[in-house]
Design an enzyme around this catalytic site. Structure first.
Site: not given
Length: 527
Positions: A67, A69, A141, A235, A293, A431, A451
């Site tokens: 943890r 080093k 940085k 695309y 689709h 639907n 429907r």
């Protein structure tokens, strides 16, 4: 502050060791001193490279199971000091801090660990990298003096530039790498925050992590979305639209799939592959879905992939031409031989046998992708000016949860067919009406504004006999006419959510026609 900088010392500490040895050899070729940690140092030494341990640089041993080093002034001082600042130069000289000109770091694979089935809370927490992000941010940085390398994909271009400039890197290169590094740490922290936000209060650390789940986890006060670019696409839905694929880093689902053959995946391929993959995940039995689709033109279960595929294709062989296929089992050679008789754009499956791969190799453009199931808890959709976020539709209904509302009860065969049809219907655009029988879709009426029209369209396009089938509706029948339409088509049993103000009229129509009808109490709108 600008211009090229010579690389004389590099600190390497990576989880992903792809290409590491070759890159380190290129650095050593230019006289770069290699400083490394733990497993990275071991890998480099085994490859015959001379490596200096991080403990030699810091004068302090690695400790606490690794943890601690690189969290040391001699590391961060060596990275962060500004070379042209006289006070900085004097400070590092006074404290014996050696300059580090390049940092090669990638982070613990937190997302992969967190998504692994059975992962414990302790394992998840242990895979939160501390030293890595700290070094990345320090080097980024101070990019004016230090190169930060966070991805194996950059090794080749960096080695090429150093070869051309006798071991130096341009300011523009260091700036590009710094921007990429800050994006990495932002995405990493976001992944941790998003994951931990979904974790239920923990029990003992050795117990598997329990997600609090979409039903109980609160929606975040701030929606954090940081997905790294996986690939640019030729695309989007249409040639005039640009597109790209981003991934959550879990290596699961369609975004994290592994393509083993075929042309470059398109935007539409990926959308359809996701639709068919999600559909087949509904079933414990071997299942195949053929999508066009985003709607299933055929779906079926079977004893084998071959049987399920044949049944799925039989429902609508015309629409299946040029579709994509999802399979929830490894595809074998027998199934591959049959599938190659049809023009298919792509296939998603957990795997392909060597015989199947050899068979599919004759179709060089056919895209094969290997997929690991993803744990999708929520679904995001963009609207103008903002985003919508909802729980993923993981609702499931069992036979025992169905409510029979008609005088005639469905038979055992009808019940099995109703559950099958209901699971497929969940993945059809509203639907939606699905006709099915014996673990096989007979026909699908998708995406109609009415429907009744969905029921009529499904019946009209059926190539298999509808007599004796069952029908599923993703939402309630608002009037008896929808029920009467599926009955006239040949359906003997119907599954629907119920909940209409005219339920009694619909039930009366079913009783009059001798149709068994069950309510789920749950709808599956799919817009």
């Amino acid at each position: 502050m600008s211009g090229s900088r010579q690389v004389r010392r590099a600190l390497l500490s990576v989880t992903d060791k792809t290409g590491l040895v070759d890159f380190a050899r290129q650095l050593a070729k230019h006289g770069v001193e290699l400083v490394s940690t733990g497993g990275t140092a071991k890998t480099l030494r085994e490859a015959g490279l001379q490596v200096r341990d991080i403990s030699d640089l810091t004068g302090f041993p690695e400790m606490l199971d690794g943890r601690v080093k690189t969290l040391h002034p001699k590391v961060h001082g060596g990275i962060l000091h500004i070379r042209e600042n006289a006070e900085h130069a004097a400070a590092v000289k006074q404290h014996g801090i050696e300059p580090i000109d390049m940092v090669v770091v990638n982070l613990y694979a937190f997302e992969k660990t967190a998504s692994r089935p059975g992962v414990t809370f302790a394992e998840m927490i242990e895979n939160i990298d501390i030293g890595g992000p700290s070094m990345v941010r320090s080097a980024a940085k101070n990019f004016a003096d230090v190169a930060i390398v966070t991805s194996p994909s950059d090794y080749a271009s960096i080695a090429e530039e150093m070869e051309a400039s006798q071991g130096a890197l341009k300011y523009e290169t260091r700036w590009r790498l710094a921007k990429k590094a800050f994006a990495l740490t932002a995405a990493y922290d976001t992944a941790i925050a998003n994951t931990l936000e979904q974790i239920a209060p923990s029990g003992p650390s050795e117990t598997p992590v329990q997600s609090s789940g979409p039903a109980s986890a609160p929606f975040p006060e701030i929606l954090r979305i940081h997905y790294p670019l996986a690939m640019s696409l030729r695309y989007g839905e249409n040639p005039h639209q640009r597109a790209a694929l981003y991934t959550d880093g879990s290596a699961t689902g369609i975004a994290g799939s592994h393509q083993i053959q075929g042309k470059e995946l398109s935007y539409n391929n990926l959308v359809d592959l996701d639709a068919c993959w999600e559909l087949v995940q509904e079933f414990d039995q071997t299942a195949v879905a053929i999508i066009k689709h985003t709607n299933p033109c055929g779906a079926a279960t079977g004893a084998t992939v071959l049987e399920a595929y044949k049944k799925a294709l039989e429902a609508d062989p015309v629409s299946a031409f040029g579709g994509v296929i999802g399979v929830n089992r490894e595809v074998d050679e027998k199934a591959a031989e049959e599938i190659t008789k049809l023009f298919v754009e792509a296939i998603a499956a957990p795997g392909f046998t060597e015989g199947a791969k050899a068979c599919f190799a004759t179709k060089k453009n056919l895209r094969l992708v290997e997929v690991r199931p993803a744990q999708t808890l929520r679904v995001l959709k963009q609207v103008s000016g903002g985003l919508l976020l909802q729980d993923a539709d993981r609702g499931h209904i069992t036979v025992g949860e169905l409510k029979t509302v008609t005088e005639r009860k469905p038979t055992e065969d009808e019940l099995a067919a109703l559950i099958f049809a209901w699971r497929v219907c969940k993945h059809v655009k509203s639907n939606a009406i699905v006709y099915a029988r014996n673990g096989q879709t007979i026909s699908v009426g998708a995406g109609q504004m009415s429907r009744v029209d969905a029921a009529k369209f499904g019946a009209m396009k059926a190539v298999l006999p509808l007599k004796g089938c069952v029908a599923a509706s993703d939402a309630f029948f608002p009037f008896p006419d929808g029920l009467e339409t599926v009955a006239a088509a040949g359906a003997t049993a119907v599954i629907q959510p119920g909940g209409s103000v005219r339920d009694e009229e619909v039930i009366a129509a079913a009783n009059k026609l001798g149709v068994a009808m069950v309510f789920t109490g749950m709808r599956h709108f799919r817009h």
